[in-house]
Scaffold this active site. Structure first.
Site, PDB file in Angstrom:
ATOM      1  N   ARG A  43       0.836  -1.224   0.000  1.00 44.42           N
ATOM      2  CA  ARG A  43       0.000   0.000   0.000  1.00 44.42           C
ATOM      3  C   ARG A  43       0.860   1.260   0.000  1.00 44.42           C
ATOM      4  NH1 ARG A  43      -3.218  -3.661   3.088  1.00 44.42           N
ATOM      5  NH2 ARG A  43      -1.610  -3.527   4.681  1.00 44.42           N
ATOM      6  N   MET A  44       1.840   1.315   0.896  1.00 43.12           N
ATOM      7  CA  MET A  44       2.708   2.506   0.932  1.00 43.12           C
ATOM      8  C   MET A  44       3.672   2.528  -0.249  1.00 43.12           C
ATOM      9  SD  MET A  44       2.096   4.856   3.013  1.00 43.12           S
ATOM     10  CE  MET A  44       3.608   5.757   2.637  1.00 43.12           C
ATOM     11  N   ALA A  90      10.939   7.377  11.280  1.00 42.60           N
ATOM     12  CA  ALA A  90       9.820   8.061  11.934  1.00 42.60           C
ATOM     13  C   ALA A  90       8.615   7.148  11.952  1.00 42.60           C
ATOM     14  CB  ALA A  90       9.483   9.350  11.188  1.00 42.60           C
ATOM     15  N   ASN A 147       5.721   8.216  11.976  1.00 41.37           N
ATOM     16  CA  ASN A 147       4.695   8.837  11.140  1.00 41.37           C
ATOM     17  C   ASN A 147       5.316   9.985  10.340  1.00 41.37           C
ATOM     18  OD1 ASN A 147       2.372  10.282  10.177  1.00 41.37           O
ATOM     19  ND2 ASN A 147       1.200   9.002  11.567  1.00 41.37           N
ATOM     20  N   HIS A 166      -7.050   2.063  12.832  1.00 38.08           N
ATOM     21  CA  HIS A 166      -6.422   1.767  11.538  1.00 38.08           C
ATOM     22  C   HIS A 166      -7.207   0.687  10.804  1.00 38.08           C
ATOM     23  CE1 HIS A 166      -2.919   3.891  13.215  1.00 38.08           C
ATOM     24  NE2 HIS A 166      -2.554   4.062  11.958  1.00 38.08           N
ATOM     25  N   LYS A 222      -3.624  -3.890   9.265  1.00 40.88           N
ATOM     26  CA  LYS A 222      -2.448  -3.497  10.059  1.00 40.88           C
ATOM     27  C   LYS A 222      -2.101  -4.620  11.037  1.00 40.88           C
ATOM     28  CE  LYS A 222      -0.512   0.269  12.813  1.00 40.88           C
ATOM     29  NZ  LYS A 222       0.778   0.213  12.094  1.00 40.88           N
ATOM     30  N   GLY A 256       2.701   2.705  15.838  1.00 40.74           N
ATOM     31  CA  GLY A 256       3.951   3.397  16.177  1.00 40.74           C
ATOM     32  C   GLY A 256       3.692   4.856  16.503  1.00 40.74           C
ATOM     33  N   THR A 257       2.735   5.467  15.820  1.00 37.49           N
ATOM     34  CA  THR A 257       2.404   6.873  16.071  1.00 37.49           C
ATOM     35  C   THR A 257       1.807   7.060  17.459  1.00 37.49           C
ATOM     36  OG1 THR A 257       1.977   7.127  13.731  1.00 37.49           O
ATOM     37  CG2 THR A 257       1.083   8.833  15.174  1.00 37.49           C
TER      38      THR A 257
HETATM   39  P1  NAD Z   1       1.702  -3.603   3.057  1.00 35.74           P
HETATM   40  O1  NAD Z   1       1.532  -4.940   3.670  1.00 35.74           O
HETATM   41  O2  NAD Z   1       0.653  -3.105   2.101  1.00 35.74           O
HETATM   42  O3  NAD Z   1       3.106  -3.506   2.299  1.00 35.74           O
HETATM   43  C1  NAD Z   1       4.284  -4.069   2.783  1.00 35.74           C
HETATM   44  C2  NAD Z   1       5.016  -4.634   1.599  1.00 35.74           C
HETATM   45  O4  NAD Z   1       6.310  -5.042   2.005  1.00 35.74           O
HETATM   46  C3  NAD Z   1       4.311  -5.857   1.004  1.00 35.74           C
HETATM   47  O5  NAD Z   1       4.065  -5.652  -0.374  1.00 35.74           O
HETATM   48  C4  NAD Z   1       5.313  -6.974   1.242  1.00 35.74           C
HETATM   49  O6  NAD Z   1       5.292  -7.963   0.217  1.00 35.74           O
HETATM   50  C5  NAD Z   1       6.614  -6.192   1.248  1.00 35.74           C
HETATM   51  N1  NAD Z   1       7.732  -6.949   1.820  1.00 35.74           N
HETATM   52  C6  NAD Z   1       7.721  -7.814   2.865  1.00 35.74           C
HETATM   53  N2  NAD Z   1       8.945  -8.347   3.035  1.00 35.74           N
HETATM   54  C7  NAD Z   1       9.747  -7.789   2.091  1.00 35.74           C
HETATM   55  C8  NAD Z   1      11.107  -7.953   1.743  1.00 35.74           C
HETATM   56  N3  NAD Z   1      11.892  -8.801   2.417  1.00 35.74           N
HETATM   57  N4  NAD Z   1      11.608  -7.223   0.711  1.00 35.74           N
HETATM   58  C9  NAD Z   1      10.835  -6.365   0.025  1.00 35.74           C
HETATM   59  N5  NAD Z   1       9.506  -6.196   0.287  1.00 35.74           N
HETATM   60  C10 NAD Z   1       8.986  -6.902   1.311  1.00 35.74           C
HETATM   61  O7  NAD Z   1       1.864  -2.587   4.270  1.00 35.74           O
HETATM   62  P2  NAD Z   1       1.750  -0.988   4.251  1.00 35.74           P
HETATM   63  O8  NAD Z   1       0.386  -0.583   4.679  1.00 35.74           O
HETATM   64  O9  NAD Z   1       2.303  -0.467   2.978  1.00 35.74           O
HETATM   65  O10 NAD Z   1       2.724  -0.627   5.472  1.00 35.74           O
HETATM   66  C11 NAD Z   1       4.091  -1.009   5.459  1.00 35.74           C
HETATM   67  C12 NAD Z   1       4.759  -0.541   6.751  1.00 35.74           C
HETATM   68  O11 NAD Z   1       4.770   0.887   6.801  1.00 35.74           O
HETATM   69  C13 NAD Z   1       4.042  -0.980   8.040  1.00 35.74           C
HETATM   70  O12 NAD Z   1       5.006  -1.248   9.042  1.00 35.74           O
HETATM   71  C14 NAD Z   1       3.213   0.233   8.423  1.00 35.74           C
HETATM   72  O13 NAD Z   1       2.909   0.275   9.793  1.00 35.74           O
HETATM   73  C15 NAD Z   1       4.182   1.315   8.033  1.00 35.74           C
HETATM   74  N6  NAD Z   1       3.594   2.638   7.784  1.00 35.74           N
HETATM   75  C16 NAD Z   1       4.291   3.691   8.295  1.00 35.74           C
HETATM   76  C17 NAD Z   1       3.861   4.968   8.057  1.00 35.74           C
HETATM   77  C18 NAD Z   1       4.697   6.113   8.581  1.00 35.74           C
HETATM   78  O14 NAD Z   1       4.355   7.287   8.320  1.00 35.74           O
HETATM   79  N7  NAD Z   1       5.810   5.836   9.272  1.00 35.74           N
HETATM   80  C19 NAD Z   1       2.694   5.202   7.315  1.00 35.74           C
HETATM   81  C20 NAD Z   1       1.999   4.100   6.790  1.00 35.74           C
HETATM   82  C21 NAD Z   1       2.473   2.815   7.030  1.00 35.74           C
END
Ligand code: NAD
Length: 272
Positions: A12-13, A122, A124, A155, A159, A165-166
């Protein structure tokens, strides 16, 4: 131009980051990585993100493309991020890390790597959330021990970690102002006979439902009044834009561990 790799490119991200990079004048997507075995390996990263072909194919090895980029943006899972930190340290690549849920050992690895490479980590990346941290800090400083503090977060159903984390960062910001320690003063959810609430505690409550992008409220509840400071993320693009800002920032750094306060220039005003 700063060359950027995105790990978790089909997540997603990851897709949102790739879409944001397509509109960046300063950053250039040059590598996209996913975990081995995924059907999306070999696909064009831009097409997958819905922004049209960009000529960058999704690969399954960060190590193999490590000479193709300057900065890695990593939003994946904790175990993958920990491995990516080791690779970037070995290959002298800079990092922006958004992955949440890292354990103490993984955080220690990250800190150790920051002696050699610059890392922005971070919980967030939203600019609005970082303003919320500051507002919570001011409220805690003024209200002190006269109120009960509760933190609520919501969320989407996918998740995998809780509290977010936020929410933890919000708790840390407040705890620091109040001279408390989340290790001893945090209470996660409540059930059954809990006894009366103790003032020192900081409560955390997590909701997981539907497609909620991310909502955080910190409540300061006293006698006869309460303050609620709420941030609602309406799309992932706000995280991506913050992460791109962090990538530009980290590209100019030599080594060290940074967060969004550094990226946004809030560090000098910080009391934490
Ligand atoms: P998601 O499950 O949609 O995406 C994660 C991706 O990582 C998946 O496509 C997965 O296949 C991939 N992945 C897993 N292992 C991997 C590897 N070894 N090599 C490469 N890719 C790999 O999750 P998401 O919603 O995109 O969130 C991802 C992370 O970001 C989570 O930890 C979430 O909490 C965090 N997040 C942080 C913020 C922020 O602002 N800090 C905002 C949104 C999400």
């Amino acid at each position: 131009m700063v060359n950027v790799a995105v790990t978790g490119a089909s997540g997603r991200m990851g897709r949102t980051l790739i879409a944001a990079l397509a509109n960046s004048g300063a950053l250039n997507l040059t590598a996209a990585v996913e975990r081995p075995g995924l059907a999306e390996i070999g696909a064009d990263a831009g097409e997958l993100a819905g922004v049209g072909a960009c000529g960058v194919r999704i690969t399954d090895s960060l190590d193999a493309v490590s000479s193709d980029f300057d900065v890695l943006i990593d939003f994946t899972i904790a175990d993958a991020t920990a491995v990516n930190v080791d690779i970037c340290r070995r290959r002298s690549r800079k990092m922006v890390i958004g992955t949440t849920g890292l354990n103490q050992e993984q955080l220690a690895r990250l800190e150790a790597a920051a002696a050699d490479i610059p890392i922005v980590h971070a919980s967030n990346f939203s600019v609005g959330v970082n303003v919320t941290f500051r507002l919570a800090e001011i409220a805690a400083r003024i209200l002190g021990d006269s109120v009960d503090v509760e933190i609520m977060e919501a969320h989407h159903r996918h998740k995998v970690d809780a509290p977010s984390g936020t929410a933890v960062t919000l708790g840390q910001v407040v705890a620091r102002q109040l001279g408390r320690d989340l290790a001893t003063d945090a209470v996660y959810g409540r059930e059954g006979f809990t006894g009366e609430r103790e003032r020192r505690t900081i409560g955390f409550n997590s909701i997981r439902a539907g497609d909620i992008v991310g909502e955080h409220t910190v409540m300061f509840a006293g006698e006869g009044e309460r303050i609620e400071i709420t941030h609602r993320a309406q799309s992932r693009m706000n995280f991506a834009m913050g992460a791109l800002r962090a990538a530009e920032f980290v590209a100019g750094c030599d080594h060290g561990l940074f967060d969004m306060r550094d990226v946004l220039g809030l560090r000098d005003e910080s009391h934490g």
